[in-house]
Design an enzyme around this catalytic site. Structure first.
Site, PDB file in Angstrom:
ATOM      1  N   ASP A  39       0.856  -1.192   0.000  1.00 23.97           N
ATOM      2  CA  ASP A  39       0.000   0.000   0.000  1.00 23.97           C
ATOM      3  C   ASP A  39       0.887   1.236   0.000  1.00 23.97           C
ATOM      4  O   ASP A  39       1.977   1.236   0.579  1.00 23.97           O
ATOM      5  CB  ASP A  39      -0.924   0.017   1.226  1.00 23.97           C
ATOM      6  N   SER A  40       0.404   2.298  -0.662  1.00 18.14           N
ATOM      7  CA  SER A  40       1.176   3.531  -0.718  1.00 18.14           C
ATOM      8  C   SER A  40       1.003   4.364   0.554  1.00 18.14           C
ATOM      9  O   SER A  40       1.694   5.358   0.743  1.00 18.14           O
ATOM     10  CB  SER A  40       0.763   4.351  -1.948  1.00 18.14           C
ATOM     11  N   CYS A  54     -13.681  -0.678  -8.528  1.00 14.34           N
ATOM     12  CA  CYS A  54     -14.795  -0.021  -7.829  1.00 14.34           C
ATOM     13  C   CYS A  54     -15.200   1.260  -8.551  1.00 14.34           C
ATOM     14  O   CYS A  54     -15.913   2.088  -7.992  1.00 14.34           O
ATOM     15  CB  CYS A  54     -14.439   0.249  -6.371  1.00 14.34           C
ATOM     16  N   ASN A  91       5.637  -0.574   1.656  1.00 18.24           N
ATOM     17  CA  ASN A  91       5.093   0.753   1.387  1.00 18.24           C
ATOM     18  C   ASN A  91       5.600   1.221   0.009  1.00 18.24           C
ATOM     19  O   ASN A  91       6.692   1.741  -0.119  1.00 18.24           O
ATOM     20  CB  ASN A  91       5.566   1.710   2.499  1.00 18.24           C
ATOM     21  N   ASP A 128      -7.080  -4.836  -5.462  1.00 14.97           N
ATOM     22  CA  ASP A 128      -8.298  -4.094  -5.097  1.00 14.97           C
ATOM     23  C   ASP A 128      -7.973  -2.602  -5.060  1.00 14.97           C
ATOM     24  O   ASP A 128      -7.914  -1.988  -3.992  1.00 14.97           O
ATOM     25  CB  ASP A 128      -8.823  -4.585  -3.740  1.00 14.97           C
TER      26      ASP A 128
HETATM   27  N1  SAH Z   1      -8.589  -4.082  -0.232  1.00 11.01           N
HETATM   28  C1  SAH Z   1      -8.823  -3.114   0.799  1.00 11.01           C
HETATM   29  C2  SAH Z   1      -9.322  -1.787   0.273  1.00 11.01           C
HETATM   30  C3  SAH Z   1      -8.412  -1.110  -0.724  1.00 11.01           C
HETATM   31  S1  SAH Z   1      -8.647   0.598  -0.800  1.00 11.01           S
HETATM   32  C4  SAH Z   1      -9.747  -3.702   1.844  1.00 11.01           C
HETATM   33  O1  SAH Z   1     -10.274  -4.811   1.647  1.00 11.01           O
HETATM   34  O2  SAH Z   1      -9.968  -3.073   2.859  1.00 11.01           O
HETATM   35  C5  SAH Z   1      -7.356   1.113  -1.802  1.00 11.01           C
HETATM   36  C6  SAH Z   1      -6.008   1.245  -1.125  1.00 11.01           C
HETATM   37  O3  SAH Z   1      -5.050   1.483  -2.144  1.00 11.01           O
HETATM   38  C7  SAH Z   1      -5.819   2.380  -0.137  1.00 11.01           C
HETATM   39  O4  SAH Z   1      -5.360   1.876   1.078  1.00 11.01           O
HETATM   40  C8  SAH Z   1      -4.782   3.310  -0.740  1.00 11.01           C
HETATM   41  O5  SAH Z   1      -3.860   3.828   0.213  1.00 11.01           O
HETATM   42  C9  SAH Z   1      -4.048   2.367  -1.665  1.00 11.01           C
HETATM   43  N2  SAH Z   1      -3.436   2.943  -2.875  1.00 11.01           N
HETATM   44  C10 SAH Z   1      -3.946   3.859  -3.728  1.00 11.01           C
HETATM   45  N3  SAH Z   1      -3.149   4.010  -4.802  1.00 11.01           N
HETATM   46  C11 SAH Z   1      -2.094   3.171  -4.624  1.00 11.01           C
HETATM   47  C12 SAH Z   1      -0.935   2.842  -5.393  1.00 11.01           C
HETATM   48  N4  SAH Z   1      -0.725   3.414  -6.588  1.00 11.01           N
HETATM   49  N5  SAH Z   1      -0.090   1.928  -4.915  1.00 11.01           N
HETATM   50  C13 SAH Z   1      -0.304   1.332  -3.712  1.00 11.01           C
HETATM   51  N6  SAH Z   1      -1.380   1.582  -2.957  1.00 11.01           N
HETATM   52  C14 SAH Z   1      -2.264   2.488  -3.405  1.00 11.01           C
END
Ligand code: SAH
Length: 395
Positions: free
Chosen positions: A249-250, A339, A276, A299
């Site tokens: 996650d970022s 989504c 990260n 996701d």
């Molecule tokens: N699968 C999760 C929900 C994902 S929400 C669950 O079940 O709860 C999307 C997530 O993607 C967020 O936490 C956001 O911080 C992260 N995100 C957004 N863009 C990103 C990127 N380019 N690389 C990594 N993480 C990212």
């Protein structure tokens, strides 16, 4: 009572009970009402169409509460609607092992602009339209008397409010101020939820059923959870016997919360790794290092915020899915989601098919996925369906 007349031949969508009236469909308004006030909508030839909430600023000028001419839009009306929404949840949620779910899903529950989520003893609301805002006090009173929560918290700190001429707001509306982290149970798994600052109302409740599906494939598997947020999929996987999970996650805050959630479920830190990084970049690093996985979860956040972004978003989905398919071992599985409401189910399936083709691998669709059923979709409001996903298997 203000009566709003539509232009000639602009009543069709209301006759099909779609709840929105766009500004361009309205003939003329002599005395524009105040924001959120209930108006009567009639066709060019004066036929009753619906009772709705007027929004001064929005392109969606009216959101219909009721298509029944005999209905009175008052506290009793909201009480009936809310009770009906709660009743459905008591039927579709196993409340013995889940205490967090969506109680009211706006348009699809006949309450445009109103989102209400339950997190254990707390209720979190979003008032996203002028009409929902107008009835806020009554809605809060009804929710407190019908559900008897410890507190009701508002998370209307979202941009869409601007389109309705409303300021972003958040804070306690009733009862106790919630703690920084609320503990919930979902399918028997425990999670900390930050309802005051977390994404949406704090947790991705729409993925509940899809997380559950991961359980049966997880035993002994090496799993890559991309866009892991607070570790939802990872907790399910590790509690059902996964060997190892990598969370990507970022957001550092999201990864820290994932760590807390994994510990809360008794999972040792040796069972997972938190990365990260940007998923687009990290998948390439894994490719270059010749890494392989048994299961990959994708996701991502909404890539298409508007129609104009569909093409760019499609490229983004194709890119990560292509990389992921290539990283799977033979027999490996991909749990992939979008989504973005603007990406239709058909388009999403096509993107995944294109990614599979380009990967040169044979991919089967094991299951078509969507949002959990507490995130209702009205047949009159197809826009309510936003989450689509696939479980794919590389054969
Ligand atoms: N699968 C999760 C929900 C994902 S929400 C669950 O079940 O709860 C999307 C997530 O993607 C967020 O936490 C956001 O911080 C992260 N995100 C957004 N863009 C990103 C990127 N380019 N690389 C990594 N993480 C990212």
């Amino acid at each position: 009572m203000t009566i709003i007349k539509l232009k000639k031949n602009r009543q069709r969508s209301l006759e099909r009970k779609h709840p929105w009236v766009f500004s361009g469909a309205i003939d003329s308004i002599k005395d524009p009402p105040q924001n959120g006030v209930t108006v009567k909508v009639v066709s060019a030839d004066g036929k009753f169409l619906g009772w709705g909430a007027y929004s001064i600023k929005s392109q969606i000028s009216i959101r219909i509460w009721s298509f029944d001419e005999n209905e009175k839009i008052d506290t009793e009306y909201f009480k009936r609607q809310i009770e009906q929404a709660i009743e459905l949840r008591t039927q579709i949620i196993d409340t013995t092992n889940s205490n967090a779910y969506r109680l009211i899903n706006a348009e699809s529950d006949g309450l445009p602009g109103l989102i209400v989520d339950k997190y254990n003893d707390y209720i979190v609301c979003q008032f996203l339209s002028a009409g929902a805002e107008f009835w806020k006090q009554e809605v809060v009173k009804l929710l407190s008397s019908l559900l008897n929560p410890t507190g009701i918290y508002e998370r209307s700190d979202v941009e869409v409010r601007e389109k309705e001429g409303l300021l972003p707001v958040s804070g306690a509306l009733f009862g106790n101020e919630p703690p920084d982290l609320i503990e919930i149970i979902e399918n028997g798994n425990q999670f900390f939820v930050d309802i005051k600052k977390g994404h949406k109302t704090g947790f991705y409740l729409d993925q509940r059923d899809n997380r559950k599906l991961l359980e049966r494939f997880s035993q002994g598997k090496e799993i890559l959870n991309c866009f892991s947020f607070s570790g939802g999929f990872s907790v399910y996987a590790l509690k059902s016997g996964a060997d190892k999970v990598i969370n990507v996650d970022s957001s550092i805050d999201a990864l820290e919360l994932a760590e807390k959630n994994l510990a809360l479920n008794g999972i040792s830190s040796a069972a997972y790794e938190n990365i990260n990084d940007d998923v687009f970049k990290y998948l390439r690093k894994l490719r270059d290092a010749n890494k392989q996985f048994d299961i990959i979860i994708l996701d991502p956040p909404k890539f298409a915020e508007s129609v104009s972004q569909i093409e760019k978003a499609s490229r983004g989905y194709k890119d990560i899915n292509l990389l992921a398919i290539k990283l799977l071992r033979k027999g490996g599985m991909l749990f992939t989601f979008s989504c973005s409401g603007h990406i239709t189910t058909e388009l999403f399936n096509k993107i995944i098919a294109d990614a599979a083709l380009d990967s040169g691998r044979n991919v089967n669709i094991v299951k078509y996925l969507t949002q959990s059923p507490d995130h209702t979709v009205s047949t009159n409001f197809p826009e309510g369906l936003y989450l689509k996903g696939l479980i794919c298997r590389v054969i």
